[in-house]
Write a protein that holds these residues in place. Structure first.
Motif, PDB file in Angstrom:
ATOM      1  N   GLN A  19      22.221 -39.802  58.941  1.00 42.32           N
ATOM      2  CA  GLN A  19      23.476 -40.108  59.575  1.00 42.32           C
ATOM      3  C   GLN A  19      24.544 -39.739  58.722  1.00 42.32           C
ATOM      4  OE1 GLN A  19      23.368 -41.743  62.226  1.00 42.32           O
ATOM      5  NE2 GLN A  19      21.028 -40.703  62.932  1.00 42.32           N
ATOM      6  N   LEU A  20      24.438 -39.932  57.654  1.00 46.52           N
ATOM      7  CA  LEU A  20      25.085 -39.436  56.471  1.00 46.52           C
ATOM      8  C   LEU A  20      25.881 -37.981  56.086  1.00 46.52           C
ATOM      9  CD1 LEU A  20      23.987 -42.609  53.530  1.00 46.52           C
ATOM     10  CD2 LEU A  20      25.214 -42.831  55.383  1.00 46.52           C
ATOM     11  N   THR A  21      25.077 -37.389  55.911  1.00 48.97           N
ATOM     12  CA  THR A  21      24.808 -36.252  56.018  1.00 48.97           C
ATOM     13  C   THR A  21      24.700 -34.824  56.584  1.00 48.97           C
ATOM     14  OG1 THR A  21      25.437 -34.319  53.717  1.00 48.97           O
ATOM     15  CG2 THR A  21      23.483 -36.009  54.043  1.00 48.97           C
ATOM     16  N   ASN A  22      25.003 -33.683  56.540  1.00 52.06           N
ATOM     17  CA  ASN A  22      25.211 -32.755  56.881  1.00 52.06           C
ATOM     18  C   ASN A  22      23.454 -32.663  57.282  1.00 52.06           C
ATOM     19  OD1 ASN A  22      26.841 -30.651  56.964  1.00 52.06           O
ATOM     20  ND2 ASN A  22      26.608 -31.261  54.996  1.00 52.06           N
TER      21      ASN A  22
END
Lengths: 537, 450
Positions: free
Chosen positions: A454-457
């Motif tokens: 949900q935050l990064t690649n």
């Protein structure tokens, strides 16, 4: 900041809104369509200023579809087919798109993107469209629309709008809309050198208010300038506090990511003493599981995300068991070989994902309820996705503590790590405990992956970025101590975010690393060293 | 070499020379035989594993597709083309080794490859030493011109400078946040842009914010908050992003979550294309900008044909095309045209023949190879759409020729590159009228390092 709407436009707009209400019922359909087609045709020109004029014409028309057209123009969905018809694209993924007629709203099946020409807009037109829709929506019966509209109008009120605004405020029953409109009007008053406006704006943290007050502070009239200055001082004070809170939140959020990434390692490395360089790839597996779940459940990203929590845990745990049984068990007590072997596994897993899935990043959709931010006040809003991750990290931590302290498995794990021979002679099957512990640690890494998606690649390199940080947190916190991992992760996060604004991201990272090295020199066993017999390891 | 000759007996030298000549003649005849039936070898030097695989894998596929198309059309000079693929694994020193392998062992006739500037710098001495041909397809920071390299991506004057002029003239931006990843391309580009903004447009110091982050940076909270505050002070603000690769997804996610809207603070990116956007939900990013020389949304038949061929080749209905792919398309066709013109794949002949060659690009115009080994390109500004595509909102009226040496940097503004005879110099100093050799390049680099 009266950038987008001319006085005349606003004036006409207000007129048209009232006229529209009356005219809607009487207009006949045929005459309507010819006129409507003409209105839309004016949009299909190259020059952006000309399109701007066409937008004004649409607003001035008494067509009830005006708002819908403007909205689909804003969304880039209003297009023209090769045969000259105007259509609204319903879904623009892939080569062929389903479309509907812009005039009748009737679906026309699929069209190739070769045959469609988009009515393009740029950021200036986008602003103009939003302001226009905001003025229309000011009269909307829908409270949400009025709220958005009122916020939009901050700093954009001009003479023509100021007059009806007074009546609107009096008639408004939603307090939020009322407050916004009052502020919007007050900014207009301040800009015109009215002291009354400054009084109203006192204490408001909205950036547009600050801009208006800063301008007023340089006003020729000393009374206004002084009042504005006074208001600004108290606002700045308030903003400083909010900024401090914001930094703290940033720190906790970064810290929670570190804790999540490290806590699985705190079990495999901290408790079992296995240096697992493939830990990052277990995180990656968790993230890919989330992507896979969203592929299996199209259209339900939220449900898929929730189901990914158990699924991600299981996938990573099974992979962990495979690694433990396949490699690590043969290398017991040989940390250097374990390190090299697991490093090899990490490279294999990365390349496997590249070959089997794709070297490209995968899109993991953030569900609606996790996007955007929670607005505390005009100067402080907390991003929702990070808040969920923070909460998730704490829940995972609490659950792990419970398992280690309150269950039979936890008891056995602690017994085996403290004295393997003794535990075995007491009838504990040490090998089974090894497998279970490694599965638990790996599973938690999988959970971290679900959260990180949900935050990064979500890509093959995801794990690599977290492995160093994870070891750093575990060593800093004290090997073998879960509380140490929690405190270390959160405090490193906060230190990093406090340093970052004045040192820059690169330097902040270096300073944190140097700090940890010095700290480990002084206290080799970390923040919370293991005491007693457990310390021998 | 001189000491060696002094010590060696003259007769030995003569005998050695005879042997050399014989070998050369035999080699040449062997080559003449080879030309008739052996395939032409095309080297592909793109990372298929490691961090850069995300961007470079598709470029390998692109060249393979172009080779396949060329072979289907009868090959080149009556010979078939053969791809020689190596994997430098995102490892810069390995790039040099693989390039040497391609040139010395495989004896390829041309290489298409590289993405990052640092890998190109690693390959450069090898290609020059072994006299190879390298087509480099990615936008880069300039300040380089090699006899053996053809730069088919954009130089700063074909991307960064027009983009900033668009922001100032068309959007009315007065404040700039330059955000980049901490390595050579963003640092050089930002240095050029800073000088350009201050000298040409009189932007004050306090209206320029510069920020660098490490590779793969994933926590953007503070920087995005800083950008938000920077933009809240009343002047129209834009972000110029040279953030590279993986760091972009968390950057854009944070932008949208903190509610930074393109209509308030537009972000213009130089390293984000269709490929990079495939990992992001672009709904909240609509209106943010990118400057390239090609977008997949370009509305020409050449482009639709290229896209259809690409989708058929990959078998993926959702496959996207991007700017470096177009650069390879142009580079490959230019090379093929030059080979046809020269009638041979011999490196020196192709090198001379290619200057002035013009081939169609995908945006409805022509790209021509300039004497400085850069090409002419149109500059397009696109706004991100919710389907991961760009809508072209502005473009230069004609194509722009790539400038190897920036006009906005001291030490570099007096240099030009011209590889035609008789100049044949990559860094000719127009002030003192001499080919600067390495000193001028070093001066330019020293000026950069200041």
């Amino acid at each position: 900041m009266r950038r987008f709407l001319s006085l005349g436009l606003l004036c006409l707009l207000l007129l048209s809104v009232t006229v529209t209400a009356q005219a809607q019922t009487s207009a006949t359909v045929d005459a309507d369509d010819a006129a409507a087609l003409e209105l839309l045709e004016a949009l299909d020109v190259r020059s952006y200023p000309a399109k701007g004029e066409a937008i004004i014409a649409i607003l001035q028309s008494d067509d009830e579809r005006a708002r819908d057209w403007l909205q689909s123009l804003l969304d880039g969905r209003l297009q023209r087919a090769d045969d000259g018809r105007f259509v609204v694209v319903l879904d623009n993924q892939g080569r062929d798109w389903p479309v509907a007629d812009a005039l009748t709203g009737e679906p026309l099946g699929e069209m190739s993107r070769r045959d469609l020409d988009r009515i393009g807009i740029n950021n200036n037109l986008r602003n103009q469209l939003r302001s226009a829709i905001a003025v229309v929506d000011l009269y909307s019966p829908d409270v949400e629309r009025r709220r958005t509209s009122a916020t939009r109008l901050l700093g954009e009120v001009d003479e023509e709008l100021a007059e009806p605004l007074g009546e609107l405020i009096a008639a408004e029953d939603d307090t939020q809309v009322k407050r916004r409109l009052t502020q919007a009007l007050a900014i207009y008053q301040v800009e015109n050198g009215e002291l009354e406006g400054v009084e109203t704006l006192k204490g408001s943290l909205h950036p547009r208010v600050r801009v208006a007050l800063s301008r007023a502070a340089n006003d020729d009239d000393p009374i206004i300038a002084d009042a504005a200055n006074e208001a600004l001082v108290s606002i700045e004070q308030n903003i400083k506090i909010n900024r401090g809170l914001e930094t703290l939140y940033f720190g906790l959020s970064l810290g929670s990511v570190l804790v999540l990434a490290a806590i699985g390692l705190a079990i495999t490395f901290g408790v079992m003493g296995v240096i697992n360089m493939a830990h990052g790839e277990l995180i990656m597996l968790g993230a890919y599981t989330t992507w896979m779940m969203q592929q299996l459940l199209p259209g339900q990203p939220g449900l898929a995300l929730i189901l990914s929590i158990p699924a991600g845990f299981m996938v990573a745990a099974l992979a962990g068991v495979a690694i433990e049984r396949g490699v690590i068990q043969f290398l017991k007590g040989r940390p250097l070989e374990t390190l090299l072997a697991t490093f090899g596994i990490s490279l294999i897993l990365q390349q496997l994902v590249r070959t089997l899935i794709s070297p490209l990043n995968r899109t993991v959709i953030t569900p609606e309820w996790m996007s955007g931010s929670l607005v505390i006040n005009d100067a402080l809003s907390l991003t929702l996705n990070r808040m969920f991750v923070l909460g998730f990290a704490l829940v995972v931590f609490a659950a792990l503590m419970l398992i280690m302290r309150r269950t039979r498995l936890g008891l056995e794990v602690r017994a085996v790590t403290q004295n393997r021979a003794m535990a075995r002679s007491m009838g504990i099957r040490a090998t089974r405990v090894d497998i279970m512990t490694f599965a638990l640690g790996s599973g938690v890494a999988g959970l971290a992956g679900v959260a990180l998606s949900q935050l990064t690649n979500v890509g093959p390199n995801l794990g690599q970025n977290y492995i160093i940080d994870s070891f750093m947190v575990v060593v800093f916190g004290g090997v073998g101590n879960l509380w140490g991992t929690l405190v270390a992760g959160l405090s490193l996060g906060i230190i990093n975010q406090v340093l970052e604004p004045w040192a820059g991201a690169v330097l902040a990272k270096i300073i944190v690393l140097v700090f940890i090295i010095l700290f480990i020199q002084k206290r080799p066993r970390g923040l919370f060293p293991q005491k007693g017999r457990a310390a021998e390891g | 070499m001189t000491t060696l000759q002094r010590k060696t007996h003259p007769r030995t030298v003569a005998r050695f020379a005879t042997a050399l000549i014989t070998a050369a003649v035999m080699g040449a005849s062997a080559q003449a035989v080879a030309q008739d039936d052996d395939p032409i070898k095309v080297g592909i030097l793109h990372s298929l594993s490691g961090t850069m695989a995300i961007s470079e894998t598709v470029l390998k596929d692109t060249v393979e597709m172009l080779i396949e198309q060329q072979n289907d059309a009868g090959g080149l000079l009556g010979r078939q083309l053969e791809a020689v693929v190596v994997d430098p694994a995102s490892n810069w020193p390995l790039f040099a080794e693989r390039a040497r392998e391609l040139l010395a062992q495989e004896e390829v006739d041309v290489i298409f490859g590289n993405w990052t500037s640092v890998s190109r710098k690693a390959v450069l001495p090898v290609v020059e030493e072994l006299n190879g041909l390298l087509f480099y397809p990615v936008q880069y920071e300039g300040e380089e011109s090699s006899e053996n390299v053809f730069y088919t991506g954009a130089a700063p004057n074909q991307q960064a400078i027009p983009a900033v002029e668009y922001l100032i003239n068309q959007v009315g931006i007065e404040r700039f946040a330059l955000v980049g990843t901490d390595y050579v391309y963003p640092r050089t580009t930002n240095r050029i842009l800073e000088a350009f903004l201050k000298d040409e447009h009189g932007i004050a110091d306090e209206d320029i914010m510069i920020n660098y982050t490490p590779f793969g940076h994933s926590d953007w909270q503070n920087i995005v908050a800083e950008i938000r505050r920077f933009g809240e002070e009343g002047k129209p603000t834009a972000v110029i992003s040279t953030v590279n690769g993986d760091a972009n997804v968390p950057f854009y996610t944070e932008l949208s979550n903190q509610g930074i809207d393109a209509a308030d603070i537009p972000v213009i990116a130089f390293s984000v294309g269709e490929q990079e956007l495939t990992g992001i939900d672009t709904g909240p990013l609509v209106g943010h900008l990118a400057a390239w020389n090609y977008f997949m949304s370009v509305d020409t038949d050449e482009n639709y044909d290229f896209i259809d061929a690409w989708i058929d080749y990959t078998g993926d209905e959702m496959a996207v095309t991007n700017d470096p792919m177009e650069a390879h398309y142009i580079g490959f066709n230019m090379w093929a045209e030059a080979v046809r013109k020269a009638g041979t794949t011999d490196v020196d002949a192709v090198k001379d023949a290619i200057i002035g060659v013009a081939v169609p690009n995908l945006s409805g115009g022509y790209a021509a190879m300039m004497p400085n080994h850069h090409i002419t390109k149109p500059v397009l500004i696109g706004e991100i759409q919710d389907n991961g595509q760009f809508d072209i909102v502005w473009q230069t009226p004609s194509t722009v020729a790539g400038d190897a040496w920036s006009d906005y940097l001291p030490g570099s503004r007096d240099l030009i590159a011209d590889w035609r005879k008789p100049m044949e110099c990559g860094n000719f100093n127009v002030v003192n009228g001499s080919c600067g050799g390495s000193t001028a390049a070093e001066e330019a680099e020293a000026a950069l390092a200041e």
